[in-house]
Design a protein around this motif. Structure first.
Motif, PDB file in Angstrom:
ATOM      1  N   ILE A 276      36.420  -8.063  91.879  1.00  0.00           N
ATOM      2  CA  ILE A 276      36.692  -6.720  91.361  1.00  0.00           C
ATOM      3  C   ILE A 276      35.583  -5.777  91.821  1.00  0.00           C
ATOM      4  CG2 ILE A 276      36.875  -5.299  89.273  1.00  0.00           C
ATOM      5  CD1 ILE A 276      38.151  -7.647  87.850  1.00  0.00           C
ATOM      6  N   GLN A 277      34.344  -6.205  91.572  1.00  0.00           N
ATOM      7  CA  GLN A 277      33.219  -5.336  91.904  1.00  0.00           C
ATOM      8  C   GLN A 277      33.143  -5.000  93.387  1.00  0.00           C
ATOM      9  OE1 GLN A 277      29.460  -6.596  90.117  1.00  0.00           O
ATOM     10  NE2 GLN A 277      30.666  -7.813  88.687  1.00  0.00           N
ATOM     11  N   SER A 278      33.529  -5.957  94.199  1.00  0.00           N
ATOM     12  CA  SER A 278      33.406  -5.727  95.640  1.00  0.00           C
ATOM     13  C   SER A 278      34.414  -4.688  96.141  1.00  0.00           C
ATOM     14  CB  SER A 278      33.585  -7.046  96.391  1.00  0.00           C
ATOM     15  OG  SER A 278      34.900  -7.509  96.176  1.00  0.00           O
ATOM     16  N   GLN A 279      35.458  -4.458  95.344  1.00  0.00           N
ATOM     17  CA  GLN A 279      36.465  -3.486  95.793  1.00  0.00           C
ATOM     18  C   GLN A 279      36.231  -2.091  95.264  1.00  0.00           C
ATOM     19  OE1 GLN A 279      40.641  -4.862  95.419  1.00  0.00           O
ATOM     20  NE2 GLN A 279      39.735  -6.824  94.850  1.00  0.00           N
ATOM     21  N   VAL A 280      35.278  -1.989  94.313  1.00  0.00           N
ATOM     22  CA  VAL A 280      35.123  -0.737  93.589  1.00  0.00           C
ATOM     23  C   VAL A 280      33.764  -0.102  93.878  1.00  0.00           C
ATOM     24  CG1 VAL A 280      34.976   0.248  91.269  1.00  0.00           C
ATOM     25  CG2 VAL A 280      36.591  -1.584  91.724  1.00  0.00           C
ATOM     26  N   LEU A 281      33.763   1.213  94.046  1.00  0.00           N
ATOM     27  CA  LEU A 281      32.504   1.928  94.170  1.00  0.00           C
ATOM     28  C   LEU A 281      32.275   2.669  92.856  1.00  0.00           C
ATOM     29  CD1 LEU A 281      30.445   2.806  96.591  1.00  0.00           C
ATOM     30  CD2 LEU A 281      31.503   5.015  96.179  1.00  0.00           C
ATOM     31  N   LEU A 282      31.121   2.433  92.261  1.00  0.00           N
ATOM     32  CA  LEU A 282      30.880   3.037  90.946  1.00  0.00           C
ATOM     33  C   LEU A 282      29.763   4.080  91.007  1.00  0.00           C
ATOM     34  CD1 LEU A 282      30.998   1.204  87.619  1.00  0.00           C
ATOM     35  CD2 LEU A 282      29.138   2.802  88.036  1.00  0.00           C
ATOM     36  N   ILE A 283      30.089   5.258  90.492  1.00  0.00           N
ATOM     37  CA  ILE A 283      29.109   6.342  90.488  1.00  0.00           C
ATOM     38  C   ILE A 283      28.945   6.869  89.077  1.00  0.00           C
ATOM     39  CG2 ILE A 283      28.735   8.741  91.261  1.00  0.00           C
ATOM     40  CD1 ILE A 283      29.606   7.879  93.970  1.00  0.00           C
ATOM     41  N   MET A 284      27.704   7.061  88.665  1.00  0.00           N
ATOM     42  CA  MET A 284      27.480   7.587  87.328  1.00  0.00           C
ATOM     43  C   MET A 284      27.520   9.103  87.387  1.00  0.00           C
ATOM     44  SD  MET A 284      24.973   4.934  85.553  1.00  0.00           S
ATOM     45  CE  MET A 284      26.003   4.866  84.120  1.00  0.00           C
ATOM     46  N   LEU A 285      28.230   9.642  86.402  1.00  0.00           N
ATOM     47  CA  LEU A 285      28.404  11.087  86.340  1.00  0.00           C
ATOM     48  C   LEU A 285      27.958  11.509  84.950  1.00  0.00           C
ATOM     49  CD1 LEU A 285      29.540  13.786  87.375  1.00  0.00           C
ATOM     50  CD2 LEU A 285      31.797  13.039  86.652  1.00  0.00           C
ATOM     51  N   SER A 286      26.797  12.159  84.894  1.00  0.00           N
ATOM     52  CA  SER A 286      26.215  12.379  83.573  1.00  0.00           C
ATOM     53  C   SER A 286      25.620  13.758  83.420  1.00  0.00           C
ATOM     54  CB  SER A 286      25.128  11.331  83.344  1.00  0.00           C
ATOM     55  OG  SER A 286      24.370  11.667  82.224  1.00  0.00           O
ATOM     56  N   THR A 287      25.465  14.165  82.173  1.00  0.00           N
ATOM     57  CA  THR A 287      24.789  15.417  81.861  1.00  0.00           C
ATOM     58  C   THR A 287      23.289  15.177  81.796  1.00  0.00           C
ATOM     59  OG1 THR A 287      26.683  15.902  80.471  1.00  0.00           O
ATOM     60  CG2 THR A 287      24.822  17.357  80.232  1.00  0.00           C
ATOM     61  N   SER A 288      22.900  13.902  81.701  1.00  0.00           N
ATOM     62  CA  SER A 288      21.500  13.560  81.472  1.00  0.00           C
ATOM     63  C   SER A 288      20.587  14.058  82.584  1.00  0.00           C
ATOM     64  CB  SER A 288      21.358  12.042  81.353  1.00  0.00           C
ATOM     65  OG  SER A 288      19.993  11.694  81.384  1.00  0.00           O
ATOM     66  N   LEU A 289      19.544  14.775  82.182  1.00  0.00           N
ATOM     67  CA  LEU A 289      18.537  15.225  83.149  1.00  0.00           C
ATOM     68  C   LEU A 289      17.304  14.336  83.054  1.00  0.00           C
ATOM     69  CD1 LEU A 289      18.813  19.077  82.572  1.00  0.00           C
ATOM     70  CD2 LEU A 289      19.706  17.769  84.495  1.00  0.00           C
ATOM     71  N   ASN A 290      17.421  13.314  82.224  1.00  0.00           N
ATOM     72  CA  ASN A 290      16.300  12.402  82.010  1.00  0.00           C
ATOM     73  C   ASN A 290      16.069  11.537  83.256  1.00  0.00           C
ATOM     74  OD1 ASN A 290      14.525  10.477  81.162  1.00  0.00           O
ATOM     75  ND2 ASN A 290      15.579  10.087  79.213  1.00  0.00           N
ATOM     76  N   PRO A 291      14.875  11.672  83.859  1.00  0.00           N
ATOM     77  CA  PRO A 291      14.614  10.897  85.080  1.00  0.00           C
ATOM     78  C   PRO A 291      14.702   9.379  84.862  1.00  0.00           C
ATOM     79  CG  PRO A 291      12.656  12.132  84.382  1.00  0.00           C
ATOM     80  CD  PRO A 291      13.752  12.534  83.482  1.00  0.00           C
ATOM     81  N   ASP A 292      14.453   8.953  83.607  1.00  0.00           N
ATOM     82  CA  ASP A 292      14.550   7.519  83.316  1.00  0.00           C
ATOM     83  C   ASP A 292      15.972   7.001  83.548  1.00  0.00           C
ATOM     84  OD1 ASP A 292      11.945   7.563  82.622  1.00  0.00           O
ATOM     85  OD2 ASP A 292      12.280   7.563  80.451  1.00  0.00           O
ATOM     86  N   ASP A 293      16.952   7.820  83.174  1.00  0.00           N
ATOM     87  CA  ASP A 293      18.347   7.421  83.381  1.00  0.00           C
ATOM     88  C   ASP A 293      18.642   7.273  84.863  1.00  0.00           C
ATOM     89  OD1 ASP A 293      19.078   7.235  80.761  1.00  0.00           O
ATOM     90  OD2 ASP A 293      19.776   9.305  80.596  1.00  0.00           O
TER      91      ASP A 293
END
Lengths: 300, 138
Positions: free
Chosen positions: B85-102
């Motif tokens: 499953i993972q090999s077929q999917v590209l995952l991108i995080m889309l967030s409001t967070s401006l926290n550099p730790d995230d």
């Protein structure tokens, strides 16, 4: 320093008494010990004791100064934070009101000319601004907890009675059964304590199991230096991994559709308990109900 | 232009899903856009695709701050899914967070291909397609 002939040195017992008095003075910050006091020593050992006392006094002074500076800085920071929260929340409200007012106007005056999509967009705008309004108000309430409050004697039996009276409509609606055991009298902030009980009881009802009557029991036990209050319910329970997160501001475990609210209730509870120098925690298992505990010191 | 089979949006905020779905549809870069309002629903969807032999999404946009299972917890579970499953999917995080730790945390995760900030724009979408999918042909 009084001179008693050529030799100021003290006998062994007098020296011990002198050292003891100086230790007390050092702890109070009133010691006047300096190199002139060396004359009190009659041998090398006593001299070393006096030197040690002087070092101790100097070190302590240094720590005190550092500590004081830190306290001042912290107080300033604290005040700044409180101000920030307050001002930000107030100043955020104005542009938000503009958004709300104009979207309402748009909805009212252009209802017939807007198509379905247009109305849908407007609805999103109105709902989002209402939610933001709610978030800001709650943040404001949160920042106000414990500000300029007076400690009073609180009879928790009476307090809980009032909370339950306030909530009687909801409780009747849900046929909630609440059992309250004998509760103590404590020293605390009345409005806050009332809110604490109210939040815990209303959570117990809100997160009830479907198809079962909410049963809540409130009790308190005596600990070593504090009361331990217990609010137990037979609701949906909370998973282990979420036990800390639920006390955070605006943290929710369910979608807005399933349970309404912004997720600040338990953050309020935590802050209220903490301004009483207490602690709050819970025992729970998913599907098996929850028990919230909070500790309030006797002598707060 | 690259055309994807399916894009999955996971975000608890309905208006956000609405906007992003519209943006992707109007860009005409995907046959289907699926939106899920929680991490759990997103996972269920992936599992159901794999079990039902439905094509997995090529691209997932994942929010961080969600009730119950947040983005990070989703990733923990996602990691446990079958590797195919993972090999077929590209995952991108889309967030409001401006926290550099995230941002840093996302970068350190093998499962996460990128981290972008809201609001999601057509330009960002085009960049992603360019960077990650162009070499695949189509």
């Amino acid at each position: 320093m009084q001179s008693e002939g050529m030799n100021d040195s003290l006998g062994k017992e007098d020296f011990l008494e002198f050292v003891f008095k100086e230790l007390m003075a050092i702890s109070k910050g009133t010691s006047t010990l300096d190199e002139e006091s060396f004359a009190k020593a009659e041998n090398q050992e006593q001299l070393q004791v006096l030197e040690g006392l002087i070092y101790l006094n100097e070190d302590l002074d240094l720590y005190k100064t550092e500590l004081n500076a830190k306290v001042v800085a912290l107080e300033k920071k604290n005040e700044e934070l409180a101000q920030f929260n307050y001002i930000a929340s107030h100043d955020l409200q104005e542009p938000l009101r503009t958004v709300t007012s104009f979207s309402k106007m748009l909805a009212k005056e252009n209802k017939d000319t807007l198509n379905e999509t247009g109305l849908e967009y407007l609805n999103f705008i109105l709902q989002a601004s209402e939610r933001m309004q709610q978030l800001i108000m709650e943040l404001l309430d949160y920042s106000r907890i414990g500000r300029d409050k007076v400690l009073v004697d609180i009879d928790c039996n009476r307090l809980v009675e009032l909370v339950l009276l306030d909530m009687s409509a909801v409780m009747m609606d849900q046929k909630a059964e609440v059992r309250v055991e004998e509760l103590p009298e404590i020293k605390g902030y009345k409005t806050e304590m009332r809110q604490l009980f109210q939040n815990l009881v209303s959570n117990a009802i809100k997160f009830r199991k479907k198809d079962s009557i909410p049963k809540i029991s409130i009790s308190a036990e005596r600990g070593d230096s504090h009361w331990i209050f217990k609010v137990r319910d037979n609701g949906i329970g909370i998973a282990e991994k979420h036990k800390d997160r639920i006390f955070g501001i605006f943290q929710r475990l369910h979608s807005k559709k399933k349970y309404e609210g912004t997720g600040i209730g338990l953050a309020h509870c935590k802050k209220i308990v903490e301004i009483h120098n207490g602690e709050i925690w819970l025992d729970s298992e998913l599907g098996e109900g929850s028990t919230f505990y909070f500790k309030i010191p006797y002598n707060y | 232009m690259v055309r994807l089979n399916c894009v999955l949006l996971i975000d608890d905020d309905e208006p956000t899903n609405y906007l992003n779905e519209k943006l992707i549809r109007e860009a005409g870069c995907a046959d289907t856009v699926v939106t899920k309002e929680s991490g759990e629903e997103g996972l269920e969807y992936l599992v159901s695709c794999a079990e039902g032999n439905i094509a997995l999404p090529d691209l997932i946009f994942l929010d961080i701050n969600m009730p119950a299972m947040n983005g990070w917890e989703f990733l923990e579970e996602y990691r446990k899914l079958d590797e195919s499953i993972q090999s077929q999917v590209l995952l991108i995080m889309l967030s409001t967070s401006l926290n550099p730790d995230d941002h840093k945390r996302a970068e350190e995760m093998q499962e996460v291909a990128g981290f972008i900030h809201k609001p999601f724009t057509t330009i960002t979408l085009e960049e992603i397609l360019e960077d990650y999918f162009k070499s695949n042909g189509n």
